[in-house]
Scaffold this active site. Structure first.
Site, PDB file in Angstrom:
ATOM      1  N   SER A   1      31.919  36.298  17.343  1.00 47.95           N
ATOM      2  CA  SER A   1      30.627  36.629  16.642  1.00 47.95           C
ATOM      3  C   SER A   1      29.775  34.928  16.314  1.00 47.95           C
ATOM      4  O   SER A   1      29.449  34.638  17.306  1.00 47.95           O
ATOM      5  CB  SER A   1      30.738  37.299  15.316  1.00 47.95           C
ATOM      6  OG  SER A   1      29.478  37.780  14.850  1.00 47.95           O
TER       7      SER A   1
ATOM      8  N   LYS B   1      32.341  39.421  21.236  1.00 49.41           N
ATOM      9  CA  LYS B   1      31.482  40.364  20.489  1.00 49.41           C
ATOM     10  C   LYS B   1      30.022  39.939  20.543  1.00 49.41           C
ATOM     11  O   LYS B   1      29.695  39.002  19.634  1.00 49.41           O
ATOM     12  CB  LYS B   1      32.152  40.614  19.333  1.00 49.41           C
ATOM     13  CG  LYS B   1      31.445  41.485  18.131  1.00 49.41           C
ATOM     14  CD  LYS B   1      31.379  43.048  18.736  1.00 49.41           C
ATOM     15  CE  LYS B   1      30.479  43.931  17.512  1.00 49.41           C
ATOM     16  NZ  LYS B   1      29.282  43.620  17.377  1.00 49.41           N
TER      17      LYS B   1
ATOM     18  N   ASP C   1      25.748  24.678  25.620  1.00 47.40           N
ATOM     19  CA  ASP C   1      24.402  24.808  26.334  1.00 47.40           C
ATOM     20  C   ASP C   1      23.495  23.545  26.090  1.00 47.40           C
ATOM     21  O   ASP C   1      22.836  23.321  27.068  1.00 47.40           O
ATOM     22  CB  ASP C   1      23.433  26.288  26.035  1.00 47.40           C
ATOM     23  CG  ASP C   1      24.296  27.465  26.150  1.00 47.40           C
ATOM     24  OD1 ASP C   1      24.976  27.437  27.427  1.00 47.40           O
ATOM     25  OD2 ASP C   1      23.892  28.335  25.808  1.00 47.40           O
TER      26      ASP C   1
END
Length: 705
Positions: A485, A510, A496
């Site tokens: 999560s 998830k 990123d």
């Protein structure tokens, strides 16, 4: 860096709710206090008007608001049918081929039944299940009445234990033979585990009598809930129906962290399995419970242990819950046991609420000799993404939060002149989405942190709007399969933005957001959005893949989003940013080579790889021998392999060798020694430090901090 999506201020409260719900992994719900049927009088189980209306509401909500909006058609009907049969009879041990042939006429009609509010076919299948289950329990008790000492364990018989795809039994006689072997297997497992025949007889007789007694208490709401969940969970595993009473207990059932043990549980056929432990919760602090362990017994304080094999998850949850400060004893079969090893241990846990200060981020310093030099690396362990909402809303300037605590720790570590930082997110199941965003902001200049795509296709962006990074030095993030999560959102952003090396294991995966939708009768937990990283990649199903992977301490086929049926797929959308070239990419091949060379003979890495390999080999075995001599030989061979693996690690580390596995005194000594390992003693943490230092050596012009 260029933004490709419009930044919007989102309703953080709504998304926080979704993130909290995301932590419910295969959760069930608590039983309702409805009037039971008469013993065996299944004809009294009939859907009422409120349930019919609720089913029509669920159909409409899924049609209009579920993230995927798949059609309710014949193909969906087949999924509902197959899912319902798997829910009721996962090992194909109750229904006969004749039952299935009778039900097959409805295979493509459940979509039509649900649209019309016709619940009768769903109830009919459930009632047949009750009849068949009663027959099996009566037959089993009849076998036990003959005495377990009369069972012949010299015969050369086998039992197929993986029956998920087994053919349905032709008739009752074939089911009798299957259950004769099942009882024989249960007795043999307990016999090898050291139980005496009289104790085995009493345990199994009591187990099946209790199951029969509970079966006779089946309520209409139990049937309705099972059927509607078989329907809703064909959309995804986190969309499910909560009955009126169950909805009231929803938050407690999510994590058992309030007046509980701090563990997330799920059903696993006839067992209850631990999925993850709440950081700083009673179970985690006990150091005696681990993910994939099975709970087979529950006792209150010093009361008699209650055997819970075959119980519904909600019933087990009800037993485990209790007042703060009270004690609960759990009988556990460790996941580290061989598949047929029923040896259990009893753990005593004091129920308590998880204290925020115990979940707080912590720092340490990892000292490493690397390439002829001494280095210091700052370690920041983050057990959860927490925020003291009460203090925050009250305007308390000293409110606690992950970001505030980490910022303070970063400042202290920089004063100690560390050479880099490792953020440890292992076993961090998530928490506050707001904190995941704000923590990201400490390490980037400015920009988006996570994207949320809604069921209407709209993409909202959460962003760090504060210019400037608080820490811009060298960094690695350590994750594992139980990082979920909010942890995945932060780790994904660091990857990123090319802000940190991501090390460890594939994360949980998830990446969906749920919301509670009220019904006329109960509530529907509904998946209505999906998280995406700023690169446009979903965190769903795939999770975050590390730049350099470590061997997993848990089997990813058993734990993780991808292990759940009907899990929504990974996909991608347009990215929110375009970053400069990846500074890590040119060095990853060399970093991987150095990592492999270091860990090829490292005792802890070798042990973890070999233990997982052995576990997966054993899990692939679909049959077991019912011959006692063969079974004991197989068990001894497995234990010898496990002991050899453990002793190989101990010998390589210069530790005392074990003469046997599961020596209680030795286990207690190991637990005490493992309570507070130094960073240098943590093999994965130390290796993460070495990889970060490899990068610094290979890239000396990396920005100084």
């Amino acid at each position: 860096m260029r933004y490709h999506l419009t930044l919007r201020r989102l309703n953080i409260k709504r998304l926080l709710c979704g993130t909290a719900l995301a932590l419910a992994l295969g959760g069930s719900v608590l039983p309702v206090a409805a009037k039971p049927t008469n013993a065996g009088d299944w004809s009294a189980l009939q859907p009422d008007r409120d349930q019919v209306i609720a089913s029509l509401n669920v159909v409409e909500l899924l049609k209009r608001h579920h993230y995927s909006k798949p059609p309710l058609d014949d193909a969906r009907s087949q999924k509902i049918y197959e899912g319902y049969l798997k829910l009721l009879d996962p090992s194909r041990s109750y229904f006969t081929a004749a039952d299935i042939a009778e039900f097959d006429k409805w295979r493509t009609q459940f979509d039509d039944f649900l649209k019309a509010g016709n619940l009768e076919p769903g109830f009919a299948i459930y009632k047949r299940h009750l009849v068949r289950l009663t027959e099996r329990l009566d037959y089993t008790l009849g076998l036990l009445d003959k005495g377990v000492e009369s069972i012949d364990f010299t015969l050369d018989e086998d039992l197929l234990v993986d029956r998920e795809e087994a053919p349905w039994a032709k008739d009752r006689a074939e089911l009798d033979e299957l259950w004769r072997k099942r009882v024989k297997d249960e007795v043999l497992r307990l016999k090898i585990a050291g139980k005496e025949p009289k104790a085995i007889q009493e345990l199994l007789t009591k187990r099946y009598k209790n199951q029969l007694a509970r079966l006779k208490q089946t309520r209409t709401e139990d049937v309705f809930q099972a059927y509607i969940n078989a329907f809703s969970q064909t959309y995804d595993p986190h969309t499910n129906y909560l009955s009126p009473d169950n909805a009231e207990n929803f938050d407690i059932n999510m994590s058992l962290s309030l007046e509980g043990i701090g563990a997330v549980l799920q059903s696993d056929n006839e067992n209850v399995k631990v999925v993850r432990l709440v950081p700083a919760g009673p179970a985690e602090k006990s150091k005696q419970i681990a993910p994939a362990d099975k709970i087979v017994g529950v006792a209150q304080g010093n009361d008699e242990m209650v055997d819970v094999i075959g119980w519904r998850l909600d019933e087990v949850v009800k037993l485990i819950r209790g007042p703060k400060g009270s004690k609960v004893r759990l009988e556990i079969i460790p996941a580290s046991n061989a598949p047929n090893d029923q040896t259990s241990k009893v753990v005593t846990i004091t129920r308590e609420a998880v204290k925020l200060e115990e979940q707080a981020a912590k720092k340490s310093v990892l000292k490493l000799a690397h390439d002829g030099r001494d280095y210091k690396l700052g370690i920041i362990e983050i057990p959860a993404f927490y925020l003291d909402f009460k203090a925050y809303r009250a305007g308390d300037p000293e409110y606690k939060s992950t970001t505030r605590d980490v910022k303070k720790l970063l400042g202290e570590l920089q004063k100690e002149k560390v050479d880099g930082i490792v953020i440890d997110l292992r076993n961090n199941g998530g928490g506050s989405l707001q904190e995941a965003t704000e923590l990201t902001g400490l390490f980037i200049e400015q920009g988006p942190t996570v994207l949320v795509r809604n069921s209407d296709g709209r993409v909202d962006v959460l962003a760090d709007e504060n210019p400037g990074a608080y820490y811009s030095g060298p960094m690695a993030v350590l994750v594992n399969r139980l990082s979920a999560s909010a942890s995945e959102i932060f780790a994904g952003a660091m990857q990123d933005y090319h802000r940190a090396l991501i090390l460890g294991g594939q994360t949980f995966g998830k990446g969906t957001v749920q919301s509670i939708q009220p019904l006329n009768h109960g509530e529907l937990k509904l998946t209505l959005a999906k998280f995406y990283r700023v690169s446009g990649q979903s965190t769903q199903h795939q999770g975050v893949l590390p730049d350099i992977a470590y061997p997993s301490v848990v089997d990813t086929q058993q734990i993780g989003e991808s292990a759940l049926p009907e899990a929504m797929p990974w996909d991608s959308i347009n990215p929110a940013i375009r970053t400069d070239s990846d500074p890590f990419k040119p060095f990853l091949v060399e970093l991987q080579k150095r990592h492999e060379k270091r860990t090829a003979t490292h005792p802890d890495f070798v042990f973890t790889r070999d233990r997982l390999s052995l576990s997966q080999t054993l899990m692939n075995e679909t049959t077991v021998s019912l011959n006692e001599t063969k079974r004991r030989a197989q068990q001894a061979a497995i234990e010898a392999k496990q002991l050899a693996l453990e002793n190989a690690r101990r010998e390589a580390k210069g530790e005392e060798l074990l003469s046997k596995l599961k020596d209680d005194d030795e286990e207690d000594a190991l637990l005490t020694a493992a309570d507070k390992p130094t960073p240098e003693e943590d093999a994965y943490l130390a290796e993460s430090g070495h990889i970060l230092l490899d990068y610094l050596v290979l890239q000396p012009q990396v920005a100084k901090h």
